[in-house]
Design an enzyme around this catalytic site. Structure first.
Site, PDB file in Angstrom:
ATOM      1  N   LEU A  62       0.574  -1.539  -0.213  1.00  0.00           N
ATOM      2  CA  LEU A  62      -0.073   0.311   0.002  1.00  0.00           C
ATOM      3  C   LEU A  62       1.112   1.816  -0.060  1.00  0.00           C
ATOM      4  O   LEU A  62       2.702   1.236   1.122  1.00  0.00           O
ATOM      5  CB  LEU A  62      -1.146  -0.138   1.539  1.00  0.00           C
ATOM      6  CG  LEU A  62      -2.238  -0.868   1.626  1.00  0.00           C
ATOM      7  CD1 LEU A  62      -2.889  -0.946   2.524  1.00  0.00           C
ATOM      8  CD2 LEU A  62      -3.136  -1.310   0.262  1.00  0.00           C
ATOM      9  N   ASP A  63       0.550   2.354  -0.589  1.00  0.00           N
ATOM     10  CA  ASP A  63       1.087   3.496  -0.573  1.00  0.00           C
ATOM     11  C   ASP A  63       1.256   4.025   0.885  1.00  0.00           C
ATOM     12  O   ASP A  63       0.131   3.229   1.687  1.00  0.00           O
ATOM     13  CB  ASP A  63       0.256   4.080  -1.458  1.00  0.00           C
ATOM     14  CG  ASP A  63       0.414   4.870  -3.093  1.00  0.00           C
ATOM     15  OD1 ASP A  63       1.608   4.123  -3.298  1.00  0.00           O
ATOM     16  OD2 ASP A  63      -0.445   5.399  -3.629  1.00  0.00           O
ATOM     17  N   CYS A  64       2.483   4.599   0.389  1.00  0.00           N
ATOM     18  CA  CYS A  64       2.803   5.150   2.692  1.00  0.00           C
ATOM     19  C   CYS A  64       1.877   5.494   2.902  1.00  0.00           C
ATOM     20  O   CYS A  64       1.126   5.512   3.958  1.00  0.00           O
ATOM     21  CB  CYS A  64       3.962   6.177   2.029  1.00  0.00           C
ATOM     22  SG  CYS A  64       4.926   6.533   3.801  1.00  0.00           S
TER      23      CYS A  64
END
Length: 215
Positions: A62-64
């Site tokens: 998942l994106d940061c």
């Protein structure tokens, strides 16, 4: 584009499910899934998880800045099986987002190919020559200045949901990359991975995991 300051949250692991084959967590916003390339970005979810569960193996990311459901494998066999679930689009995900403005209509599909914006990395952009990307959207609730939507991606392109909502004219609130004017007023990107549904690597049964939306 200026480099972002990495200040990961000091929060305990939120394990939603674990068995002999898989670990399912609720990732907090602001924490990388895997280590970054720079020295000060080694603190991440997989490192923290392996300190508690040494056998954890990465399956997807998942994106940061995105929170929510993420799955890890505990064996190489499970890792390979789950990787195929994502590669062949048998894994299904839904996200909740708060977006800028009042979205017209109740639902729709965005079919816009995406490519890297090499002059402004890590940005992505809509590009007719890019890779196919499809996202379904559905309005949950509307306010005066924002709309809550459920997003269902059918492909897994980098920043797909963020770029698609920007292209629709309703960027996700708190997005430092694509809507920096909104990020000054909100502590995080308002994007959360709500559900993940796929086949269990041991039983073959379809299972669904949910993480409550924190905003």
């Amino acid at each position: 584009m200026p480099d972002f300051a990495y200040d990961p949250p000091d929060t305990p692991l939120q394990i939603l499910h674990e068995d002999a084959a898989i670990l399912v967590l609720d990732k907090p916003a602001g924490l990388l899934t895997v280590p970054g390339k720079l020295e000060n970005r080694q603190d991440c979810l997989i490192t923290r998880l392996q300190a508690a569960r040494w056998d954890a193996l990465t399956v997807h990311r998942l994106d940061c800045d995105t929170s929510g459901v993420i799955i890890f494998a505990r064996t190489k066999q499970a890792q390979g099986f789950l990787g195929q679930e994502f590669e062949h689009r048998r894994a299904q995900k839904t996200y909740i987002a708060r977006v800028h403005g009042r979205v017209e209509g109740d639902s729709g599909t965005l079919d816009l190919p995406l490519a890297s914006d090499w002059d402004y990395r890590p940005r992505q952009k809509v590009d007719p020559a890019g890779r196919p990307a499809q996202t379904d959207w559905q309005v949950i609730d509307r306010g005066e200045t924002e709309t809550r939507v459920r997003l269902t991606p059918h492909t897994g392109r980098s920043h797909q949901l963020r770029v698609h909502m920007l292209a629709l004219g309703h960027p996700i609130i708190g997005d430092q990359i694509y809507a920096p004017e909104t990020s000054r007023l909100y502590p995080r990107l308002m994007l959360h991975a709500e559900t993940l549904s796929l086949h269990h690597p041991t039983t073959g049964d379809r299972v669904t995991f949910t993480a409550p939306t924190p905003f």
